[in-house]
Design a protein around this motif. Sequence first.
Motif, PDB file in Angstrom:
ATOM      1  N   GLY A  36       0.816  -1.213   0.000  1.00 50.27           N
ATOM      2  CA  GLY A  36       0.000   0.000   0.000  1.00 50.27           C
ATOM      3  C   GLY A  36       0.848   1.261   0.000  1.00 50.27           C
ATOM      4  N   LYS A  37       1.895   1.265   0.817  1.00 48.70           N
ATOM      5  CA  LYS A  37       2.790   2.430   0.854  1.00 48.70           C
ATOM      6  C   LYS A  37       3.493   2.622  -0.481  1.00 48.70           C
ATOM      7  N   ASP A  38       3.984   1.532  -1.063  1.00 48.56           N
ATOM      8  CA  ASP A  38       4.651   1.620  -2.365  1.00 48.56           C
ATOM      9  C   ASP A  38       3.708   2.139  -3.444  1.00 48.56           C
ATOM     10  N   LEU A  39       2.488   1.614  -3.437  1.00 48.85           N
ATOM     11  CA  LEU A  39       1.503   2.067  -4.430  1.00 48.85           C
ATOM     12  C   LEU A  39       1.197   3.550  -4.268  1.00 48.85           C
ATOM     13  N   PHE A  40       1.026   3.963  -3.018  1.00 50.53           N
ATOM     14  CA  PHE A  40       0.709   5.366  -2.775  1.00 50.53           C
ATOM     15  C   PHE A  40       1.854   6.268  -3.229  1.00 50.53           C
ATOM     16  N   LEU A  41       3.079   5.884  -2.903  1.00 51.97           N
ATOM     17  CA  LEU A  41       4.236   6.691  -3.308  1.00 51.97           C
ATOM     18  C   LEU A  41       4.369   6.754  -4.824  1.00 51.97           C
ATOM     19  N   ASP A  42       4.003   5.666  -5.489  1.00 52.28           N
ATOM     20  CA  ASP A  42       4.130   5.598  -6.944  1.00 52.28           C
ATOM     21  C   ASP A  42       2.989   6.295  -7.675  1.00 52.28           C
ATOM     22  N   GLY A  44      -0.228   7.566  -5.813  1.00 50.41           N
ATOM     23  CA  GLY A  44      -1.199   8.259  -4.972  1.00 50.41           C
ATOM     24  C   GLY A  44      -2.465   7.457  -4.711  1.00 50.41           C
ATOM     25  N   VAL A  45      -3.473   8.182  -4.315  1.00 47.71           N
ATOM     26  CA  VAL A  45      -4.751   7.564  -3.949  1.00 47.71           C
ATOM     27  C   VAL A  45      -5.363   6.816  -5.130  1.00 47.71           C
ATOM     28  N   ASP A  46      -5.200   7.351  -6.326  1.00 46.76           N
ATOM     29  CA  ASP A  46      -5.761   6.678  -7.503  1.00 46.76           C
ATOM     30  C   ASP A  46      -5.199   5.273  -7.668  1.00 46.76           C
TER      31      ASP A  46
END
Length: 83
Positions: A36-42, A44-46
């Motif tokens: 989740g953190k990696d996805l958000f950093l890459d 964002g919320v989308d």
Amino acid sequence: MDFMLEEEMIDLATFCLQNPNASEVQAKKERIVEIGKDLFLDGGVDALENMFFALENRIKEEIGKDPRPLRSLWNGNTPEWNY
């Protein structure tokens, strides 16, 4: 990268939902938080929303369980993200 993370996330969530009392669940939930953190950093919320949409549909179809309780593991990645 997203496809590989999606498959890993589906495997992790499926395991947690099917084996809630297994000793490995905590480690798998920690990995869900990392993804989740990696996805958000890459992206964002989308990126988080898109991943969860795919995850929710596949898990409901494949094992008939609702993965929404695991979604809270992504809490804290962004202040706008409220459940």
